[in-house]
Design a protein around this motif. Structure first.
Motif, short mmCIF file in Angstrom:
data_model
loop_
_atom_site.label_atom_id
_atom_site.label_comp_id
_atom_site.label_asym_id
_atom_site.label_seq_id
_atom_site.Cartn_x
_atom_site.Cartn_y
_atom_site.Cartn_z
N ARG A 12 0.83 -1.19 0.00
CA ARG A 12 0.00 0.00 0.00
C ARG A 12 0.87 1.25 0.00
N LYS A 13 0.41 2.24 -0.75
CA LYS A 13 1.12 3.52 -0.80
C LYS A 13 0.11 4.63 -1.05
N ARG A 14 0.18 5.67 -0.21
CA ARG A 14 -0.71 6.82 -0.35
C ARG A 14 0.11 8.09 -0.57
N TYR A 15 -0.46 9.01 -1.31
CA TYR A 15 0.08 10.35 -1.45
C TYR A 15 -1.00 11.32 -0.98
N GLY A 16 -0.91 11.73 0.27
CA GLY A 16 -1.96 12.56 0.83
C GLY A 16 -3.25 11.77 0.93
N ASP A 17 -4.30 12.28 0.30
CA ASP A 17 -5.60 11.60 0.32
C ASP A 17 -5.76 10.59 -0.81
N VAL A 18 -4.75 10.49 -1.66
CA VAL A 18 -4.84 9.61 -2.83
C VAL A 18 -4.15 8.28 -2.53
N THR A 19 -4.87 7.19 -2.74
CA THR A 19 -4.29 5.86 -2.60
C THR A 19 -3.77 5.41 -3.96
N ALA A 20 -2.45 5.36 -4.10
CA ALA A 20 -1.85 4.99 -5.38
C ALA A 20 -1.77 3.48 -5.55
N VAL A 21 -1.45 2.77 -4.47
CA VAL A 21 -1.36 1.31 -4.50
C VAL A 21 -2.17 0.78 -3.32
N GLU A 32 12.05 -15.30 -14.88
CA GLU A 32 10.76 -15.07 -15.51
C GLU A 32 10.71 -13.69 -16.15
N VAL A 33 9.99 -13.59 -17.27
CA VAL A 33 9.69 -12.30 -17.88
C VAL A 33 8.26 -11.94 -17.47
N PHE A 34 8.14 -10.89 -16.69
CA PHE A 34 6.86 -10.54 -16.07
C PHE A 34 6.42 -9.18 -16.57
N GLY A 35 5.26 -9.13 -17.22
CA GLY A 35 4.70 -7.88 -17.71
C GLY A 35 3.81 -7.24 -16.67
N LEU A 36 4.01 -5.96 -16.43
CA LEU A 36 3.20 -5.19 -15.49
C LEU A 36 2.48 -4.12 -16.30
N LEU A 37 1.17 -4.31 -16.50
CA LEU A 37 0.40 -3.46 -17.40
C LEU A 37 -0.64 -2.68 -16.62
N GLY A 38 -0.98 -1.51 -17.13
CA GLY A 38 -2.01 -0.70 -16.51
C GLY A 38 -2.00 0.69 -17.09
N PRO A 39 -3.13 1.39 -17.02
CA PRO A 39 -3.18 2.76 -17.54
C PRO A 39 -2.36 3.71 -16.68
N ASN A 40 -2.14 4.90 -17.19
CA ASN A 40 -1.45 5.92 -16.41
C ASN A 40 -2.20 6.18 -15.11
N ALA A 42 -2.35 4.06 -12.63
CA ALA A 42 -2.86 2.82 -12.05
C ALA A 42 -2.06 2.34 -10.85
N GLY A 43 -0.80 2.81 -10.73
CA GLY A 43 0.04 2.38 -9.62
C GLY A 43 1.29 1.64 -10.04
N LYS A 44 1.54 1.52 -11.35
CA LYS A 44 2.71 0.79 -11.85
C LYS A 44 4.01 1.45 -11.40
N SER A 45 4.12 2.75 -11.67
CA SER A 45 5.37 3.45 -11.36
C SER A 45 5.65 3.46 -9.86
N THR A 46 4.61 3.62 -9.08
CA THR A 46 4.79 3.60 -7.62
C THR A 46 5.27 2.23 -7.17
N GLN A 206 -6.44 1.10 -10.83
CA GLN A 206 -6.82 1.80 -9.60
C GLN A 206 -6.09 1.22 -8.38
N GLY A 207 -4.81 0.93 -8.58
CA GLY A 207 -3.97 0.51 -7.48
C GLY A 207 -4.09 -0.94 -7.07
N ARG A 208 -4.82 -1.74 -7.82
CA ARG A 208 -5.01 -3.14 -7.49
C ARG A 208 -4.72 -4.04 -8.69
N VAL A 209 -4.26 -5.26 -8.41
CA VAL A 209 -4.10 -6.24 -9.47
C VAL A 209 -5.47 -6.82 -9.77
#
Length: 305
Positions: A12-21, A32-40, A42-46, A206-209
């Motif tokens: 879990r990771k929050r930035y103020g009132d926003v839950t990023a992960v 393993e080659v593991f793809g991590l996909l999601g829209p901008n 979504a929590g990938k970078s975090t 939205q921060g979830r798999v």
């Protein structure tokens, strides 16, 4: 392959009132080659930032190469390679000088000439980076990530600006590194690339798999239907989007008295599955609205001239 390179539990990771992960779980095996996909957003970078120890988590447990990233020392960091989306080598250095510069940061680097061959720049060692094309500079960005013989390699949108030949070489590079035992985590918006090189994929929204599995498994489990193509009267191509392709083909077979001319069944693409999982799919399935009513044999309204 049974030993984990990355283990994330309830991150879990929050930035103020926003839950990023919001409670992300990941298990990534060595090699393993593991793809991590999601829209901008979504929590990938975090998530990647936490894996690298660049961001502190607010909850959960994270282990990368056997230890918590926040306590990672220089030796631990030398076991990890990173290629960021916006990297660019110093313009005044040559390609060879750039690779040699980064090689000095690692205890047992690959030979610089081997690295240039790996990224497809062996013939450009004496060329200044300022003279490279955009795609060539992006290939050069791969070099620092692989030169240290990393156990874990994180790639952020690595094929941006690549032409088809460069994409082919990139896929060969990923397969070679994985065969050598390197664990690769790939974040990308290129669904074709992810499907071509990933052993498994996790989709984050939205921060979830929201889904995880190999590309074929994701298509089977989360595909909303398939397109059935055939050739109608007068050689006109027809398309029917259906959630029950077997029933559609059976009806067509009865209609045409056996073999259906030009029959082709196209399962949902990884892109369609991704858009559905992330809530970005258009309400229109994308199917051709001009199709025969295979139950009655009459053309639908969209078939009218």
């Amino acid at each position: 392959m049974t030993e984990l390179a990355v283990r994330v539990t309830g991150l879990r990771k929050r930035y103020g009132d926003v839950t990023a992960v919001d409670g992300v779980d990941l298990r990534i095996r060595r090699g393993e080659v593991f793809g991590l996909l999601g829209p901008n957003g979504a929590g990938k970078s975090t998530t990647v930032g936490v894996l690298l120890g660049l961001r502190r988590r607010d909850g959960g447990d994270v282990r990368v190469l056997g230890r918590g990233p926040a306590a990672g020392n220089r030796r631990w960091r030398s076991r990890i390679g990173v290629v960021w989306q916006d990297e660019s080598a110093p313009a005044e250095l040559t390609v060879g000088e750039t690779v040699a510069h980064f090689a000095r940061s690692y205890p047992g680097p690959r030979d610089s000439r081997d690295v240039l061959a790996l990224v497809g720049l062996a013939d450009h060692a004496d060329r200044r980076t300022a003279a490279l094309s955009g795609g060539q500079r992006r290939r050069l960005d791969l070099a620092p990530g692989v030169i240290g013989r990393p156990e874990l390699l994180l790639l952020d949108e690595p094929t941006t600006g690549f032409d088809p030949a460069a994409r082919h070489r990139f896929r060969e590079l990923v397969r070679r590194l994985a065969a050598e035992g390197t664990t690769i985590v790939l974040t990308t918006h290129d669904l074709d690339e992810a499907g071509a090189v990933s052993d498994r994929i996790a989709v984050i929204a939205q921060g979830r798999v929201v889904a995880e599995g190999d590309p074929d498994e994701l298509r089977r489990r989360h595909g909303a239907g398939a397109r059935v193509h055939w050739t109608g009267p007068g050689g006109r191509r027809r398309t029917e989007w259906t959630t029950d392709p077997t029933r559609t083909v059976t009806a067509l077979s009865a209609r045409y008295g056996g073999e259906v001319p030009g029959l082709r069944i196209v399962p949902p693409t990884l892109e369609e599955v991704y858009l559905r999982l992330t809530g970005e799919a258009d309400r229109d399935t994308g199917a051709d609205s001009r199709h025969e009513d295979i139950t009655t044999g009459a053309p639908d309204a969209g078939d009218a001239p």
